[in-house]
Design a protein around this motif. Sequence first.
Motif, PDB file in Angstrom:
ATOM      1  N   ALA A 257       0.835  -1.206   0.000  1.00 50.18           N
ATOM      2  CA  ALA A 257       0.000   0.000   0.000  1.00 50.18           C
ATOM      3  C   ALA A 257       0.866   1.251   0.000  1.00 50.18           C
ATOM      4  CB  ALA A 257      -0.921  -0.016   1.223  1.00 50.18           C
ATOM      5  N   ASP A 258       0.762   2.036  -1.092  1.00 48.50           N
ATOM      6  CA  ASP A 258       1.533   3.271  -1.243  1.00 48.50           C
ATOM      7  C   ASP A 258       0.834   4.118  -2.301  1.00 48.50           C
ATOM      8  OD1 ASP A 258       3.375   5.227  -1.139  1.00 48.50           O
ATOM      9  OD2 ASP A 258       5.032   4.078  -1.982  1.00 48.50           O
ATOM     10  N   GLU A 260       2.127   6.205  -4.537  1.00 44.65           N
ATOM     11  CA  GLU A 260       2.789   6.129  -5.842  1.00 44.65           C
ATOM     12  C   GLU A 260       2.417   4.845  -6.575  1.00 44.65           C
ATOM     13  OE1 GLU A 260       6.929   6.593  -5.204  1.00 44.65           O
ATOM     14  OE2 GLU A 260       6.772   8.706  -4.571  1.00 44.65           O
ATOM     15  N   ASN A 261       2.419   3.729  -5.859  1.00 45.96           N
ATOM     16  CA  ASN A 261       2.025   2.475  -6.489  1.00 45.96           C
ATOM     17  C   ASN A 261       0.561   2.498  -6.915  1.00 45.96           C
ATOM     18  OD1 ASN A 261       4.570   1.271  -6.144  1.00 45.96           O
ATOM     19  ND2 ASN A 261       4.063   0.587  -4.082  1.00 45.96           N
ATOM     20  N   LEU A 262      -0.287   3.143  -6.101  1.00 43.87           N
ATOM     21  CA  LEU A 262      -1.704   3.235  -6.449  1.00 43.87           C
ATOM     22  C   LEU A 262      -1.887   3.997  -7.759  1.00 43.87           C
ATOM     23  CD1 LEU A 262      -4.711   2.901  -5.799  1.00 43.87           C
ATOM     24  CD2 LEU A 262      -4.532   4.930  -4.348  1.00 43.87           C
ATOM     25  N   LYS A 263      -1.231   5.129  -7.905  1.00 41.39           N
ATOM     26  CA  LYS A 263      -1.345   5.903  -9.145  1.00 41.39           C
ATOM     27  C   LYS A 263      -0.800   5.139 -10.342  1.00 41.39           C
ATOM     28  CE  LYS A 263      -0.965  10.383  -6.846  1.00 41.39           C
ATOM     29  NZ  LYS A 263      -0.126  11.608  -6.666  1.00 41.39           N
ATOM     30  N   LYS A 264       0.323   4.466 -10.140  1.00 43.57           N
ATOM     31  CA  LYS A 264       0.972   3.764 -11.242  1.00 43.57           C
ATOM     32  C   LYS A 264       0.102   2.619 -11.758  1.00 43.57           C
ATOM     33  CE  LYS A 264       5.142   1.012 -12.121  1.00 43.57           C
ATOM     34  NZ  LYS A 264       6.393   0.490 -11.512  1.00 43.57           N
ATOM     35  N   TYR A 265      -0.321   1.747 -10.866  1.00 44.80           N
ATOM     36  CA  TYR A 265      -1.040   0.544 -11.298  1.00 44.80           C
ATOM     37  C   TYR A 265      -2.499   0.845 -11.634  1.00 44.80           C
ATOM     38  CZ  TYR A 265       3.072  -1.969  -9.706  1.00 44.80           C
ATOM     39  OH  TYR A 265       4.362  -2.418  -9.538  1.00 44.80           O
ATOM     40  N   MET A 266      -3.092   1.864 -11.029  1.00 47.33           N
ATOM     41  CA  MET A 266      -4.450   2.236 -11.387  1.00 47.33           C
ATOM     42  C   MET A 266      -4.499   2.797 -12.802  1.00 47.33           C
ATOM     43  SD  MET A 266      -7.605   2.320 -10.626  1.00 47.33           S
ATOM     44  CE  MET A 266      -7.699   1.978  -8.873  1.00 47.33           C
ATOM     45  N   LEU A 284     -16.881   3.750  -7.398  1.00 48.58           N
ATOM     46  CA  LEU A 284     -15.741   3.257  -6.614  1.00 48.58           C
ATOM     47  C   LEU A 284     -16.249   2.495  -5.405  1.00 48.58           C
ATOM     48  CD1 LEU A 284     -12.653   3.224  -5.991  1.00 48.58           C
ATOM     49  CD2 LEU A 284     -13.039   5.318  -4.686  1.00 48.58           C
ATOM     50  N   GLU A 285     -15.750   1.295  -5.231  1.00 52.87           N
ATOM     51  CA  GLU A 285     -16.023   0.479  -4.051  1.00 52.87           C
ATOM     52  C   GLU A 285     -14.698   0.332  -3.302  1.00 52.87           C
ATOM     53  OE1 GLU A 285     -18.522  -1.648  -1.476  1.00 52.87           O
ATOM     54  OE2 GLU A 285     -19.048  -0.502  -3.282  1.00 52.87           O
ATOM     55  N   CYS A 286     -14.536   1.110  -2.229  1.00 55.61           N
ATOM     56  CA  CYS A 286     -13.275   1.163  -1.493  1.00 55.61           C
ATOM     57  C   CYS A 286     -13.475   0.648  -0.073  1.00 55.61           C
ATOM     58  CB  CYS A 286     -12.745   2.599  -1.459  1.00 55.61           C
ATOM     59  SG  CYS A 286     -11.168   2.773  -0.609  1.00 55.61           S
ATOM     60  N   LYS A 287     -12.557  -0.219   0.347  1.00 51.86           N
ATOM     61  CA  LYS A 287     -12.553  -0.747   1.714  1.00 51.86           C
ATOM     62  C   LYS A 287     -11.152  -0.581   2.289  1.00 51.86           C
ATOM     63  CE  LYS A 287     -16.184  -4.169   0.948  1.00 51.86           C
ATOM     64  NZ  LYS A 287     -16.517  -5.608   0.961  1.00 51.86           N
ATOM     65  N   VAL A 288     -11.057   0.076   3.437  1.00 49.04           N
ATOM     66  CA  VAL A 288      -9.777   0.322   4.109  1.00 49.04           C
ATOM     67  C   VAL A 288      -9.875  -0.278   5.504  1.00 49.04           C
ATOM     68  CG1 VAL A 288      -8.108   2.030   4.850  1.00 49.04           C
ATOM     69  CG2 VAL A 288      -9.463   2.447   2.797  1.00 49.04           C
ATOM     70  N   ARG A 289      -8.976  -1.226   5.802  1.00 47.45           N
ATOM     71  CA  ARG A 289      -8.983  -1.899   7.104  1.00 47.45           C
ATOM     72  C   ARG A 289      -7.562  -1.991   7.642  1.00 47.45           C
ATOM     73  NH1 ARG A 289     -12.242  -6.687   4.472  1.00 47.45           N
ATOM     74  NH2 ARG A 289     -11.090  -5.767   2.763  1.00 47.45           N
ATOM     75  N   ASN A 290      -7.427  -1.627   8.902  1.00 49.47           N
ATOM     76  CA  ASN A 290      -6.131  -1.686   9.598  1.00 49.47           C
ATOM     77  C   ASN A 290      -5.069  -0.859   8.887  1.00 49.47           C
ATOM     78  OD1 ASN A 290      -7.446  -3.409  11.319  1.00 49.47           O
ATOM     79  ND2 ASN A 290      -6.348  -5.248  10.702  1.00 49.47           N
ATOM     80  N   ASN A 291      -5.460   0.293   8.363  1.00 51.26           N
ATOM     81  CA  ASN A 291      -4.513   1.185   7.702  1.00 51.26           C
ATOM     82  C   ASN A 291      -4.998   2.612   7.909  1.00 51.26           C
ATOM     83  OD1 ASN A 291      -2.874   2.657   5.911  1.00 51.26           O
ATOM     84  ND2 ASN A 291      -2.613   0.871   4.612  1.00 51.26           N
ATOM     85  N   SER A 292      -4.136   3.432   8.517  1.00 46.49           N
ATOM     86  CA  SER A 292      -4.490   4.825   8.817  1.00 46.49           C
ATOM     87  C   SER A 292      -3.997   5.807   7.760  1.00 46.49           C
ATOM     88  CB  SER A 292      -3.910   5.217  10.179  1.00 46.49           C
ATOM     89  OG  SER A 292      -2.493   5.092  10.177  1.00 46.49           O
ATOM     90  N   LYS A 293      -3.222   5.356   6.773  1.00 48.79           N
ATOM     91  CA  LYS A 293      -2.686   6.260   5.754  1.00 48.79           C
ATOM     92  C   LYS A 293      -3.714   6.595   4.689  1.00 48.79           C
ATOM     93  CE  LYS A 293       2.075   4.641   6.244  1.00 48.79           C
ATOM     94  NZ  LYS A 293       3.231   3.999   5.548  1.00 48.79           N
ATOM     95  N   PHE A 294      -4.664   5.675   4.436  1.00 51.92           N
ATOM     96  CA  PHE A 294      -5.627   5.863   3.356  1.00 51.92           C
ATOM     97  C   PHE A 294      -7.034   5.945   3.930  1.00 51.92           C
ATOM     98  CE2 PHE A 294      -2.031   3.842   1.304  1.00 51.92           C
ATOM     99  CZ  PHE A 294      -1.910   4.555   0.126  1.00 51.92           C
TER     100      PHE A 294
END
Length: 409
Positions: A257-258, A260-266, A284-294
Amino acid sequence: MGHKHNKKGKFNKKGGKKQKNGGGSGIGNGNFDDLMKGFIIMTDQDREKNAVSDANNFLIPIIEELYPSVQNISQKINSQIDTVQKKIKTDDNQEQKQQQEDEQPSEQKCDSQQQENQIEEKQEQEEEQKKPVENEIDQQEEQELNEEDNESESEEEQQQQEDNQNQEKPNEQPSIQTANDKLDEELNALKSQKDKLLYNVNTDVRCTVFLKVNSKLMNDIDVTNVVENIMHKVHQEKTTLTRFCHRMYPAEYAFRADTENLKKYMEQLIKERIQTEAPSSWMLECKVRNNSKFNRKNVLDIVNGLMPKIHFVDYKVPFYTIIVDICHNLMCLSILKNYYDYKKYSVKVNPQLNNQKDYSYLNQNKQPPKQVIPVTEEQLKEIEQKQEEQKAQLRAEVIKNDDDDIDLI
């Protein structure tokens, strides 16, 4: 009783310490690569291991049906392993037979020598009884000398036999050991080539499992195609495939999870999956678990900036559904179609939901079909009578209003 607090001020409802690795199940092998491809599976709490075994049972046969090249590679390696194992077994049997053959003649020689010695002793005893007593002393001396000579000869023969055996054994052992060592090396090499098709990766999140496709076969397997075939079997053919898995999403790009990687691969995924010829809806169907950066807002801003402007957002019945699933340090991306037709990609079918309305025409940007209700002749007559009565009432009201106006004047 109050709740027991952890070091960070967090506490459990049961009053115990906070569990690790998604409820203390301890699943996953830590096979975390820079770029992966696989399947996200949702299951019940403390059923992660059962979901992994259950998913392997129905996923692997479907992948082998869709991509026979994967099956051919595994079959070749299995056949080679079987041949090497058979060779090792035959060599072991031959060694045992040789040892038995070598032991039998040595035993036979010892038995024959003992029999000969016994016969000679009996003959000598008979001769001694016939001879006179005077010659007994001389005979005894001669017998002692003969026995000494026989013992010396027998000792020499035994030593020669042992020397010959010792000379033969070292020449035989290295040849057998080298052959077995070579076969063992071949078998280990083949087993190293025989990798699993799917690996379990620890997500550090409860009720979620990630199965990674073997890195050697990433380019040969289309994950979305596999999941669409599963959904077709479940929702249209009404087949039950699993017991512990609830939902399944393909992960075309899985990475650490980063942003830069999100922009690149998306950006790569949008170019591969989304067409720009005609406008279409997306969500968009977004799920964020155990991560405070996103959070969902940050991810939506990034995706909205990368999507072509010709497309528009629709959260009711979208044509494209972009999945962004973040589990601790793992981020998975995919773009799906027919998201609501497949009940949000549910692997289990509820018979109560089979009678729901069909919204597939909206995904195809078509108008809904007009419903035609059959009507009998009696119903038509009743409808005409009602219409005439309503018209008569309206005329009577209009006439009354006119009369009232005239009286006022």
